[in-house]
Design a protein around this motif. Sequence first.
Motif, PDB file in Angstrom:
ATOM      1  N   LEU A   1      15.330  43.245  -3.110  1.00 32.16           N
ATOM      2  CA  LEU A   1      14.530  42.181  -3.704  1.00 32.16           C
ATOM      3  C   LEU A   1      15.367  41.275  -4.606  1.00 32.16           C
ATOM      4  O   LEU A   1      15.206  40.045  -4.610  1.00 32.16           O
ATOM      5  CB  LEU A   1      13.370  42.768  -4.501  1.00 32.16           C
ATOM      6  CG  LEU A   1      12.229  43.393  -3.681  1.00 32.16           C
ATOM      7  CD1 LEU A   1      11.235  44.091  -4.600  1.00 32.16           C
ATOM      8  CD2 LEU A   1      11.524  42.334  -2.849  1.00 32.16           C
TER       9      LEU A   1
ATOM     10  N   SER B   1      11.157  39.500  -8.962  1.00 32.41           N
ATOM     11  CA  SER B   1      10.339  40.022  -7.868  1.00 32.41           C
ATOM     12  C   SER B   1      10.129  41.527  -7.989  1.00 32.41           C
ATOM     13  O   SER B   1       9.134  42.052  -7.474  1.00 32.41           O
ATOM     14  CB  SER B   1      10.983  39.685  -6.521  1.00 32.41           C
ATOM     15  OG  SER B   1      12.257  40.304  -6.400  1.00 32.41           O
ATOM     16  N   THR B   2      11.039  42.239  -8.672  1.00 29.14           N
ATOM     17  CA  THR B   2      10.850  43.685  -8.844  1.00 29.14           C
ATOM     18  C   THR B   2       9.651  43.964  -9.746  1.00 29.14           C
ATOM     19  O   THR B   2       8.876  44.891  -9.505  1.00 29.14           O
ATOM     20  CB  THR B   2      12.109  44.342  -9.440  1.00 29.14           C
ATOM     21  OG1 THR B   2      12.358  43.824 -10.760  1.00 29.14           O
ATOM     22  CG2 THR B   2      13.322  44.079  -8.570  1.00 29.14           C
TER      23      THR B   2
ATOM     24  N   LEU C   1       6.370  42.927  -7.870  1.00 28.71           N
ATOM     25  CA  LEU C   1       5.917  43.944  -6.932  1.00 28.71           C
ATOM     26  C   LEU C   1       4.989  44.949  -7.622  1.00 28.71           C
ATOM     27  O   LEU C   1       3.961  45.363  -7.058  1.00 28.71           O
ATOM     28  CB  LEU C   1       7.126  44.667  -6.333  1.00 28.71           C
ATOM     29  CG  LEU C   1       6.828  45.821  -5.369  1.00 28.71           C
ATOM     30  CD1 LEU C   1       6.102  45.313  -4.126  1.00 28.71           C
ATOM     31  CD2 LEU C   1       8.124  46.533  -4.983  1.00 28.71           C
TER      32      LEU C   1
END
Length: 481
Positions: free
Chosen positions: A173, A181-182, A185
């Motif tokens: 990612l 984005s981690t 998520l």
Amino acid sequence: MAIDTTPTPVAGQRTAARLSTRDRLVLFVLCAAQFMVALDFSVLNVALPVLGADLGMSTSALQWAVTAFALPSGGFLLLFGRMGDLYGRRRLFLSGLALFGAASLLATLAWDPASFLTGRALQGLGAAAIVPTGMSLLTTTFPEGPARDRALGISGTLLSLGFTVGMVAGGVLTDLLSWRSTMGLLALFALIVLPLAPRLLPESRTPERPRLDVPGAATVTGGLLALIYALTTAAEHGFGRTDVLVTLVVGLSLLAAFAAVESRSAAPLVSLPMLRRRTVAWGNLGGLVTFSMMSTVVFVLTLYLQEVLHLGAFETGLVFGVQGVLSVVAGSCAPRVIGRFGARRTLVGSLAGQGAVGLSLLALGEGGRSVVLATAAVSLASMCHLGAIISYGLTVTSGVADEEQGLATGLVTSTQQVGITVGIPLLGVLATTATDLRSGVHLVLVLDAAIVLAAAALVAVGLRVTRTGSGAVETKTVGTR
């Protein structure tokens, strides 16, 4: 002290392990939440350098990206587990989910170090509510026996898989999108689970409403916070720093004060008779060792693969990806093994297997064969590790009344968190400070395996796991002695 024999489940009991559609949905919600928290433990690790450059955090400050989450997630587990018992597990579980999702969104949108670390700390606080209440909802929803064995097997598999997936997904990612984005998520996971939970999960609490043990809550929470801070800081900077030594002493002192408070409390946060149960005491020892020593193996093996064998981050992730796949296999097989041999014998055997397979890593060299050996050994060790995770959870919670399940699962999850935290600073530092990394890693592997094998022997004696003739007999102690 009364002793009875735990029978081997018959075919009819195994059939009872089949879950209804509603049971499957309940299990999905609880396991998805546990997977989300497990993912959070590792998904950010490989993104830290990029994160630091983006937010203007110094290298030394990056430690707080991990510590800010670890402190509340470990420090408040026992308190929130007991609050769930008293005031409603579903209520606290849903509150934890909502807080975790909002905190993940804050961390995703963070504009400076302070906002990011605030998000991480609130994530940890949400996790501290989710983990013990989610586990106690699982153990009270699924009755003791094959159904609970299967449910805990699936939960344990996803717990292990979440940590492994986090290591791989974090790198992918971050490379394809960004470090944000981690965290995004995790917010997405919470958004999926939260709307489903109120319709599926039953409310549960103790029939009585005793007052919360405030002195006990204050001392144990303060003690765990201080201890986790000391150990996570020592993992980065060693035990020589003044703040590490001071918080370590403070943490141990507060935990000793907690024991004294509980012995005099009319409504203790932790029942001392429960802690004197063989299943609780020795089961948690097995859990502490399997978590702490496996996290150490993963840590030093990551160093070895990248620093000695010169693998890239993606190739290293693939090694642990194989580990994750075999963990799923182990999770599907573990309930059957436990049904055949019993939770306690499975715990002892899994610890022995984890230690024995760990010893094979001493054959690591500097050639290509070492990559194959590392992949095979860490995968097999992880399969044994997963068997230990599931069986120690069953051992500790079996025979515990529903009104005390939050307390029992709070102990299980506290053991898990402290175990993950304690291994690397106690043993991993021997590898990072060694003149020769290869020799340092080998020393850590020897000590790691010795501790796991010694724990297997102690747990076997403590739980009185024996063999009679050609068949296995697992004794079960009822009471507090």
